[in-house]
Design a protein around this motif. Structure first.
Motif, mmCIF file in Angstrom:
data_model
loop_
_atom_site.group_PDB
_atom_site.id
_atom_site.type_symbol
_atom_site.label_atom_id
_atom_site.label_comp_id
_atom_site.label_asym_id
_atom_site.label_seq_id
_atom_site.Cartn_x
_atom_site.Cartn_y
_atom_site.Cartn_z
ATOM 1 N N GLN A 1 9.564 2.859 3.140
ATOM 2 C CA GLN A 1 8.553 3.738 3.311
ATOM 3 C C GLN A 1 7.553 3.685 1.991
ATOM 4 O OE1 GLN A 1 11.456 7.040 4.047
ATOM 5 N NE2 GLN A 1 10.147 7.480 5.983
ATOM 6 N N LEU B 1 -2.579 4.725 -3.496
ATOM 7 C CA LEU B 1 -2.465 3.586 -2.357
ATOM 8 C C LEU B 1 -3.405 3.776 -1.478
ATOM 9 C CD1 LEU B 1 1.435 3.977 -1.717
ATOM 10 C CD2 LEU B 1 0.112 1.833 -2.788
ATOM 11 N N PHE C 1 11.966 9.102 -0.008
ATOM 12 C CA PHE C 1 11.372 7.970 0.786
ATOM 13 C C PHE C 1 12.535 6.985 0.657
ATOM 14 C CE2 PHE C 1 6.963 8.942 2.590
ATOM 15 C CZ PHE C 1 7.284 9.985 2.899
ATOM 16 N N MET D 1 4.195 10.225 7.736
ATOM 17 C CA MET D 1 4.780 9.913 6.630
ATOM 18 C C MET D 1 3.936 10.130 5.475
ATOM 19 S SD MET D 1 6.336 6.237 6.218
ATOM 20 C CE MET D 1 5.175 5.263 5.303
ATOM 21 N N ILE E 1 5.366 0.589 2.313
ATOM 22 C CA ILE E 1 4.443 0.441 3.436
ATOM 23 C C ILE E 1 3.285 1.666 3.286
ATOM 24 C CG2 ILE E 1 5.564 -0.883 4.964
ATOM 25 C CD1 ILE E 1 6.325 1.767 6.559
ATOM 26 N N LEU E 2 3.603 2.703 2.578
ATOM 27 C CA LEU E 2 2.725 3.941 2.421
ATOM 28 C C LEU E 2 1.332 3.359 2.418
ATOM 29 C CD1 LEU E 2 2.866 6.872 2.794
ATOM 30 C CD2 LEU E 2 3.063 7.004 0.181
ATOM 31 N N VAL F 1 7.657 8.045 -4.077
ATOM 32 C CA VAL F 1 8.069 9.292 -3.404
ATOM 33 C C VAL F 1 9.549 9.288 -3.288
ATOM 34 C CG1 VAL F 1 7.923 10.703 -1.135
ATOM 35 C CG2 VAL F 1 5.907 9.209 -2.023
ATOM 36 N N GLU G 1 0.810 1.213 6.668
ATOM 37 C CA GLU G 1 2.085 1.242 7.631
ATOM 38 C C GLU G 1 1.894 0.209 8.507
ATOM 39 O OE1 GLU G 1 -0.088 3.696 6.772
ATOM 40 O OE2 GLU G 1 0.974 5.172 5.834
ATOM 41 N N HIS H 1 4.390 13.556 -3.467
ATOM 42 C CA HIS H 1 3.852 12.930 -4.776
ATOM 43 C C HIS H 1 2.390 12.578 -4.481
ATOM 44 C CE1 HIS H 1 3.606 10.597 -8.253
ATOM 45 N NE2 HIS H 1 4.823 10.022 -8.510
#
Ligand SMILES: Nc1ncnc2c1ncn2[C@@H]1O[C@H](COP(=O)(O)OP(=O)(O)O)[C@@H](O)[C@H]1O
Ligand SMILES: [Mg+2]
Lengths: 510, 317
Positions: free
Chosen positions: A104, B194, A100, B179, A107-108, A97, A111, B187
């Motif tokens: 960030q 993820l 970010f 977040m 850990i996306l 991203v 988290e 994206h």
């Protein structure tokens, strides 16, 4: 080179089949990887390498076949399952991203939080810095992705996988976007990782990289499993043949040259780049019929500007361009294409070579759609266009041979074939080829080279611009070295001293 | 002197009042668009919310119940938008246009049903309360019709709107969920790899945007005025959308933009109240003209979320 633990099979993919509709992208592939092993997946563009690893990572669901991780059969329904079982993946197109920070991004999806889902970034930053240090990744956790280099972005992707405790790391064409020094850094990182007992699956179609880092190599050809070999026991030549399915010659086959009269003269050309700085500072060149003239040089010495000036895309400040001793300086692109029959294989095939949203047939007639038989009084004649495209697709071996597919959906090699079919198919007097093999696999490279040589053998003139010195030496009859907007030397390609050219390319005198 | 101060108080007060419906709706816009889904249906959702609020408040005599139901009504339309855009990969603009027909259509249909064929509701018995009312008047802390009264003696929705700006800002930038919303809007493939469910996040965001737009409509029909009519919303949803873009897709930016547009409305009312010899129809155009000027001229280059309006489709894999 590394300590492979053959008693531990980390990945076993057995007879994996993946279909997209009727199309079989993977047709019974086997892959076994051990702890501490670097395993390369080799195959041409579109062979099904990405599809296979996507099945392993849970992004695709295999139509049939078995996947075992650490000896245990596993149904990888989605990436979460893969991640939980220690599989990490660095995608061919980065999954980052942009706005970010590094942390960030890492850990996306996992988290670190204080109570009630409130992010705890500083704890995460510490951990990221720790891992980065341990594997020598040199990443600042607070940098924004949009501010860091492509090489760093790739290391962030690796960090992302390691942060999730990856023991098996998949790298999909990791070197395609890297500069040579960055590739060496990556090799070092891969060594560090295997030292720690990680297994690596690396996808590439560059043979010398496989020889450099991989222990074993599995070859896939058009979706089919070909073989798995120990890298040290095979030559690059053998790997290439297995990948393409026939003998591949790295050497370009050429008949003796029949050099004709002079056709194109470039005299003292001065051209500015986009910032208004002189990119060509009085460049002179002569091109004859029946020859391939290769322009060797490091990227950014005026090659792009030279091509743009020749194709009418860039204003010439001073100097002349002559075709058959007739001045054509300042001609418009359409005049150059239609009137003078100078055709170009552009440097960026996706931006300048093709309209990606158009289908293959439309791309093939981009320069001739307004002429008979493709149109009549401004109305397109579609039956003719698609008939012509059908024929071209067969003649130039465009795969799949379906003129209705969009250019976007073809592999890089086949996109390049469409461009070659269009440019060569119009029987040009002069063919300009700029970086014609960039990003292509050996089979496609061989094809492109043969197409250029054929033009020359038919008595046409070819101007080849490439940053790959090997290519220039192998394909050309004559070599001109470009440095800082000037030709600093011209020589016959046969028996040339590579070191000497290398020195001239770097601005040294010979 | 005091007259001028009171005039200023009046303008600030009306600005706050008229910014509030925009702020609710605009925040809804921020949430959905940050997740990557365009929602031009805010207007229709606001319209429907305004109707639901007035109807429920009329029949139950409880404005807060009306307020809540307006949110739910908007959320319902949000759900429809999400089903179309997220599950069925419909063109988001087209779905939004459909919502803009559906919301008013539904509201007017139900209005005729509940209010004897009328396209407006009856006046509600109780509006949203003024929480600080006890501070103003004879013998209280501040005298009535003074500056403090004009500025601060406002409906609870005004205070709620500002709290909500803070809340949305906090959630978006300081929490895990926020977040993920941003990641999905920038994206989606990255989020997907993820293990984050893009569909779930987008559903949540679009439904929330409907909820907020519904609240925006309610703060119009049961606070600013005390009934719903079919001309009540007339473009406020679009102005809120413009404010969100002008505010660069940020909650705090959207808030400032809404205050600007609300300010135009406040100024219009002030001039009207002063009896300025300009046609009231011309004055009423002020906020809309301002919207156009701002969007054409001042906004300049903004960077929307990268994946906005793009279809994310996982099917067949
Ligand atoms: N999602 C998809 N839908 C349909 N076809 C696909 C899809 N993904 C890949 N393919 C096709 O499968 C083939 C193999 O693709 P890929 O695995 O990306 O090749 P490689 O990574 O070896 O270059 C290609 O012909 C490609 O067009
Ligand atoms: Mg691939």
């Amino acid at each position: 080179m590394t300590a492979i633990d053959f008693s531990q099979k980390t990945v076993e993919m057995i007879n994996v089949v993946k279909k997209f509709g009727d199309f079989v992208a993977n047709d019974g592939i086997n892959l076994t990887v051990h702890k501490g092993e670097v395993h390369a997946l080799l195959g041409e563009n579109g062979a099904g390498k990405t599809t296979l690893v996507n099945c392993l990572y849970g992004l695709y669901h295999p139509t049939a076949g078995t996947i075992r991780i650490n000896g245990r059969e596993l149904n990888v329904t989605d990436p979460n399952v893969a991640i939980q079982n220690g599989i990490g993946m660095v995608h061919q197109h980065f999954m980052l991203v942009e706005p970010f920070t590094v942390t960030q991004n890492i850990i996306l999806g996992r988290e670190t939080t204080k109570l009630m889902g409130i992010l705890d970034l500083s704890a995460a930053e510490k951990k990221v810095a720790e891992i980065s240090e341990r594997y020598g990744l040199a990443i600042n956790p607070r940098d924004k992705i949009e501010d860091i280099s492509v090489g760093s972005q790739q290391r962030v992707e690796i960090l992302k996988a390691l942060y999730r405790g990856a023991e098996i790391l998949i790298l999909d064409e990791p070197t395609a976007v890297l500069t040579p020094p960055e590739i060496q850094e990556l090799v070092m990182i891969i060594r560090n990782l295997t030292q720690e007992g990680k297994s690596i699956i690396i996808i590439t179609h560059k043979l010398h990289e496989i020889k450099q880092v991989a222990d074993y190599c599995t070859i896939i050809r058009r979706g089919k499993y070909i073989d798995t070999v120990e890298v040290d026991t095979v030559t690059e030549q053998e790997l290439a043949s297995m990948m393409v399915g026939r003998e591949v010659s790295f050497a370009v086959e050429k008949k003796p040259q029949k050099r004709g009269p002079k056709i194109l003269t470039i005299d003292n050309l001065v051209v500015e780049d986009n910032r208004g700085i002189q990119a060509l500072k009085g460049l002179s060149l002569e091109l004859h019929k029946g020859e391939i003239l290769g322009v060797a040089g490091v990227d950014g010495n005026g090659q792009s500007e030279l091509i743009e000036a020749l194709t009418g895309l860039r204003t010439v400040r001073s100097g002349k361009i002559l075709l058959h001793n007739k001045e054509i300086t300042g001609a418009l692109p359409k005049q150059i294409i239609d009137g003078y029959n100078i055709r170009t294989i552009p440097e960026d095939r996706q931006k300048r070579g093709l309209v990606l949203e158009f289908d293959v047939a439309e791309n093939l007639v981009l320069e001739t759609y307004h002429k008979k038989p493709f149109s009549w009084r401004g109305v397109l004649n579609h039956p003719e266009i698609y008939q012509y495209a059908d024929d071209s697709a067969k003649e130039f071996d465009i795969r799949p041979a379906n003129p209705y597919l969009t250019a976007k959906s073809l592999s890089g090699g086949n996109q390049q074939k469409v461009i070659i079919a269009r440019e060569v198919g119009n029987d040009p007097e002069v063919l300009i080829a700029s970086q014609p093999t960039r990003g292509l696999d050996v089979g496609a490279i061989e094809y492109v080279h043969a197409a250029l040589v054929e033009q020359r053998d038919r008595g046409k003139a070819v101007l080849l611009v490439s940053f790959e010195l090997d290519e220039v030496i192998n394909v050309s009859d004559r070599i001109a070295v470009i440095f800082e907007g000037k030709i600093v030397g011209t020589m016959a390609a046969e028996g040339v001293d590579e070191n000497e050219i290398g020195l001239m390319m770097a601005g040294g005198t010979s | 002197m005091e007259a001028i101060i009171n005039d200023i108080g009046f303008i600030i007060g009306t600005t706050l009042m008229y910014s509030t419906p925009l702020m609710f709706t605009s925040l809804g816009g921020v949430i959905t668009e940050r997740s990557g889904v365009v929602n031009i249906g805010l207007e229709g959702m606001m319209f429907f919310g305004a109707f639901v609020a007035a109807t429920v408040a009329y029949y139950t005599q409880n404005p807060w119940l009306g307020f809540l139901c307006a949110g739910l009504g908007g959320a319902f339309l949000g759900l429809l938008h999400a089903i179309a855009c997220v599950s069925f990969a419909a063109e988001q603009i087209v779905s939004g246009i459909a919502i803009n027909f559906l919301g008013p259509g539904l509201a007017l249909f139900l209005s005729r049903l509940f209010f004897d064929g009328a396209t407006q509701t009856l006046t509600i018995p109780n509006k949203i309360p003024l929480p600080l009312h006890f501070l103003f008047g004879e013998g209280k802390l501040f005298k009535s019709a003074g500056f403090m009264d004009l500025v601060f003696n406002r409906f609870a929705t005004v205070y709620l709107a500002f709290l909500l700006v803070l809340l949305v800002w906090f959630v978006l930038y300081k929490t895990k969920v926020g977040m993920r919303v941003q990641a999905v809007g920038e994206h989606p493939e990255a989020a997907d790899t993820l293990g984050i469910s893009v569909y779930r996040i987008r559903y949540g965001a679009v439904i929330m945007s409907g909820f907020f737009a519904g609240l925006g409509g309610a703060s119009m029909s049961i606070a600013v005025v005390s009934r719903f009519s079919n001309t009540l919303i007339s473009g406020h949803g679009f102005i809120a959308l413009a404010a969100m873009i002008f505010g660069k897709w940020k909650p705090q930016g959207a808030m400032l933009a809404c205050l600007l547009f609300g300010g135009a409305k406040g100024f219009e009312i002030f001039l009207g109240a002063k009896g300025v010899p300009v046609s009231s129809s011309l004055l009423a155009m002020l906020p809309y003209i301002l919207t156009i000027i701002v969007l054409v001229g001042i906004v300049g280059k903004t960077t929307p979320p990268a994946a906005i309006g793009k279809i994310f489709d996982k099917s067949g894999k």
